[in-house]
Design a protein around this motif. Structure first.
Motif, PDB file in Angstrom:
ATOM      1  N   ILE A 174       0.840  -1.205   0.000  1.00 47.10           N
ATOM      2  CA  ILE A 174       0.000   0.000   0.000  1.00 47.10           C
ATOM      3  C   ILE A 174       0.873   1.254   0.000  1.00 47.10           C
ATOM      4  CG2 ILE A 174      -1.621   1.353   1.385  1.00 47.10           C
ATOM      5  CD1 ILE A 174      -2.897  -1.269   2.266  1.00 47.10           C
ATOM      6  N   MET A 175       1.941   1.237   0.795  1.00 40.44           N
ATOM      7  CA  MET A 175       2.834   2.385   0.845  1.00 40.44           C
ATOM      8  C   MET A 175       3.540   2.589  -0.493  1.00 40.44           C
ATOM      9  SD  MET A 175       2.773   4.134   3.636  1.00 40.44           S
ATOM     10  CE  MET A 175       1.004   3.961   3.363  1.00 40.44           C
TER      11      MET A 175
ATOM     12  N   HIS B 280       1.425   4.445  -2.780  1.00 40.36           N
ATOM     13  CA  HIS B 280       1.292   5.850  -2.414  1.00 40.36           C
ATOM     14  C   HIS B 280       2.646   6.572  -2.445  1.00 40.36           C
ATOM     15  CE1 HIS B 280      -2.628   4.481  -0.932  1.00 40.36           C
ATOM     16  NE2 HIS B 280      -3.005   5.742  -0.940  1.00 40.36           N
ATOM     17  N   HIS B 281       3.619   5.967  -3.126  1.00 37.12           N
ATOM     18  CA  HIS B 281       4.959   6.563  -3.254  1.00 37.12           C
ATOM     19  C   HIS B 281       5.584   6.800  -1.888  1.00 37.12           C
ATOM     20  CE1 HIS B 281       4.076   7.189  -7.525  1.00 37.12           C
ATOM     21  NE2 HIS B 281       2.889   7.652  -7.130  1.00 37.12           N
ATOM     22  N   GLY B 282       5.280   5.902  -0.971  1.00 38.51           N
ATOM     23  CA  GLY B 282       5.834   6.004   0.367  1.00 38.51           C
ATOM     24  C   GLY B 282       6.541   4.729   0.759  1.00 38.51           C
ATOM     25  N   LYS B 283       6.789   4.558   2.058  1.00 34.56           N
ATOM     26  CA  LYS B 283       7.476   3.365   2.540  1.00 34.56           C
ATOM     27  C   LYS B 283       7.138   3.145   4.008  1.00 34.56           C
ATOM     28  CE  LYS B 283      11.718   5.946   3.591  1.00 34.56           C
ATOM     29  NZ  LYS B 283      13.191   6.033   3.378  1.00 34.56           N
ATOM     30  N   VAL B 284       7.516   1.963   4.489  1.00 38.89           N
ATOM     31  CA  VAL B 284       7.326   1.607   5.895  1.00 38.89           C
ATOM     32  C   VAL B 284       8.693   1.541   6.553  1.00 38.89           C
ATOM     33  CG1 VAL B 284       6.295  -0.019   7.517  1.00 38.89           C
ATOM     34  CG2 VAL B 284       5.340   0.215   5.213  1.00 38.89           C
ATOM     35  N   GLU B 285       8.868   2.262   7.661  1.00 32.30           N
ATOM     36  CA  GLU B 285      10.110   2.239   8.415  1.00 32.30           C
ATOM     37  C   GLU B 285       9.873   1.509   9.732  1.00 32.30           C
ATOM     38  OE1 GLU B 285      11.487   6.620   6.700  1.00 32.30           O
ATOM     39  OE2 GLU B 285      10.976   6.360   8.827  1.00 32.30           O
ATOM     40  N   VAL B 286      10.870   0.726  10.157  1.00 35.61           N
ATOM     41  CA  VAL B 286      10.703  -0.107  11.347  1.00 35.61           C
ATOM     42  C   VAL B 286      11.886   0.076  12.277  1.00 35.61           C
ATOM     43  CG1 VAL B 286      10.258  -2.421  12.230  1.00 35.61           C
ATOM     44  CG2 VAL B 286       9.486  -1.801   9.934  1.00 35.61           C
TER      45      VAL B 286
END
Length: 454
Positions: free
Chosen positions: A406-407, A410-416
C-alpha cells in the motif's frame, strides 16, 4: 446431479408436502374440536334446567305457606345467573351453533319479567303464582332440550373427529414411510455419486492451482475482518444485555458503532479485492482529499472497546488533509494498530503519532510488545513470514506485506525500529500530495481537487 437423484429428490419433496398437508389437517381437526360443542355446554344447560325446576318447586312451597318469598327469589337469581353464563362468550357461540339463540333471548325475557312480578308477591296471589310456576316448568323443559341437543351434537362431532383423525394419522404414517424410502434412495444415489467424485479427484488438481489466489483472499479476510466483526458483536451483545436500561442516545451510539463497523467491513472488502490484484501489478486507487486526524480516530474507534483505552493518539503539526486512498491507508494503519495490540500484553499502551515532516506525513505506531529479532528484520515484509517471537499468537503473516505494498502505491514506505523483548515502532511515510501518474500507468486516480475539503 443424476436423473435418478433428481427423481428421488422430487418424490421426496412431494411426499414432504403431503406430510405437511396431512399434519395441517390434523391440526385443523383439533382446532375444530376445541371450538365446537363442549362438555361444559351440556353441564351448563343441565344446571339451568335444574335451577328452573328448583325455582318451580320453591314457588309451590311459597304458595302452600311452607317457605318465605326469599326462597323463590333466591332460586330465580340462581336461574338468572345460569342464563347469563349461556349468554356470554364461547357458550353463546355454541348456543348459536345449536340453533337456540332466539330461545336464549326468550329465556332472558321470561326471567327478567319474573323478577319484576316477584316484587310484593303474596301466598294469596294464587293465579300469579300458578302462572310463574307454569313458566318455570316450561323453561325447565326448554333447557332440557338444549342439554339434549348439546349432548347429541357433541356425540356426533366426536365420532366424526375420531374418524377424521384416524384417516389423517394413516396418511401421516404412510407418507412417513414413503419419505423414508425416498430418503434411502437418495442416500444410495449420493453414495454412488460420491464414489464417482472420489475417482475424479485427480482432475481437480489443476483447479487447485487456480484457487491459490482465492486462498490468499481468505487469509486476508480472516486477518483483517476480525476487528470490525468484534465491534459489531460487542455492541450487539451490550444492546441485548442492557437494552431495557439503555436510553435513546446510547442506543443510537451503539447503532452508529455497528454501522461504522459495517462500513469499515465494506471498505476492507474493497481493499481486500484490490490486494488480489497487487501480485499482478495492477490496482485502481481512489485518490482523494481526506482528513488524517479523522482517519486515525476511525481506526481507534474500530478497535474493540477494551483495547481502545490502551491507545494514545498524539499529533504534531498534522496537515488538515492529505491525498490518499482513504480505504487503503486506513487499512494499513489498522493493520499496524491491530498488530501492536496483539503482540503486546494487556495493559501495555500503544501510541499512535502523526506529524508532518517537510512534504511528507508520518504516522507511527509504537508498542512495548515482543519485538522482532534483528536477524529477521529483512524478511519482515515477505508475504506469509512470521517472526519467531510471534509463536503462539494467532496470525497469517500477510498484514505487513499488504501494508508495504500500500505504501509503495502511495509513493511512500514503511520504516521499522524494533528491539526483541522491548517493542516496535512502525512508521508510514508518504507524500502529503500524491504525484500525477505517468501516462499509461495502470493506477487510476480521482482528481484530488474534486474531493478535497473546502
Amino acid at each position: 446431479m443424476t436423473r435418478r437423484f433428481l427423481v428421488a429428490l422430487v418424490a421426496m419433496g412431494i411426499l414432504f408436502a403431503l406430510l405437511i398437508a396431512a399434519s395441517v389437517r390434523l391440526l385443523q381437526s383439533e382446532t375444530r374440536t376445541v371450538h365446537y360443542i363442549s362438555e361444559d355446554m351440556v353441564w351448563l344447560s343441565s344446571q339451568g334446567q335444574y335451577e328452573a325446576i328448583r325455582y318451580a318447586d320453591a314457588l309451590s312451597s311459597f304458595a302452600r305457606g311452607q317457605a318465605t318469598i326469599d326462597e323463590p327469589q333466591l332460586r330465580l337469581d340462581l336461574l338468572s345467573s345460569r342464563i347469563t353464563v349461556l349468554e356470554d362468550g364461547e357458550t353463546y357461540r355454541q348456543m348459536e351453533a345449536l340453533g337456540y339463540a332466539d330461545e336464549l333471548v326468550e329465556f332472558r325475557t321470561i326471567v327478567d319479567d319474573a323478577v319484576g312480578r316477584m316484587v310484593g308477591l303474596q301466598p294469596s296471589h294464587v293465579a300469579e303464582i300458578s302462572a310463574l310456576h307454569r313458566e318455570a316448568q316450561a323453561l325447565a323443559a326448554d333447557l332440557r332440550d338444549v342439554a339434549n341437543a348439546a349432548m347429541f351434537a357433541k356425540r356426533d362431532r366426536d365420532r366424526e373427529t375420531r374418524d377424521e383423525r384416524r384417516h389423517t394419522l394413516f396418511e401421516v404414517l404412510g407418507t412417513l414411510v414413503a419419505t423414508m424410502a425416498a430418503g434411502l434412495l437418495m442416500a444410495a444415489v449420493l453414495v454412488r455419486d460420491h464414489r464417482n467424485m472420489v475417482s475424479a479427484e485427480s482432475a481437480l488438481e489443476r483447479e487447485r492451482q487456480v484457487s491459490r489466489l482465492h486462498r490468499a483472499f481468505i487469509s486476508v479476510v480472516s486477518h483483517q475482518f476480525r476487528t470490525p466483526l468484534a465491534i459489531i458483536d460487542a455492541s450487539a451483545q451490550r444492546m441485548i444485555r442492557r437494552g431495557a436500561q439503555m436510553d435513546v442516545a446510547e442506543i443510537v451510539q451503539r447503532a452508529d458503532k455497528i454501522r461504522a463497523a459495517c462500513l469499515r467491513l465494506t471498505r476492507l472488502m474493497e481493499s481486500t479485492l484490490n490486494a488480489a490484484r497487487l501480485e499482478e501489478g495492477e490496482i485502481t486507487l481512489n485518490i482523494r482529499g481526506c482528513d488524517p486526524v479523522a482517519l486515525l480516530r476511525n481506526v481507534i474507534d474500530g478497535q474493540p472497546e477494551q483495547d481502545q483505552k490502551r491507545i494514545e493518539l498524539r499529533m504534531e503539526n498534522v496537515p488538515g488533509w492529505i491525498e490518499a486512498d482513504l480505504t487503503l491507508i486506513e487499512q494499513a494503519v489498522q493493520n499496524l494498530v491491530s498488530n501492536a495490540l496483539k503482540y503486546s500484553t494487556d495493559g501495555q499502551p500503544v501510541v499512535i503519532m502523526a506529524r508532518r515532516q517537510g512534504s511528507d506525513i508520518l504516522i507511527s505506531v509504537t508498542d512495548k510488545g515482543v519485538g522482532i529479532p534483528a536477524d529477521e528484520m529483512e524478511q519482515l515484509f515477505r508475504r506469509f513470514f512470521r517472526a519467531r517471537t510471534s509463536e503462539g499468537i494467532p496470525g497469517t503473516g500477510i498484514g505487513l506485506s499488504f501494508v508495504s505494498q500500500i505504501m509503495e502505491l502511495h509513493h511512500g514506505k514503511v520504516e521499522v525500529r524494533s528491539v526483541e523483548g522491548q517493542g516496535s515502532t512502525f512508521t508510514l511515510r508518504m507524500p502529503i500530495t500524491q504525484p500525477v501518474p505517468e501516462t499509461g500507468t495502470k493506477l487510476s486516480f480521482l482528481p484530488a481537487a474534486a474531493t478535497a475539503p473546502s
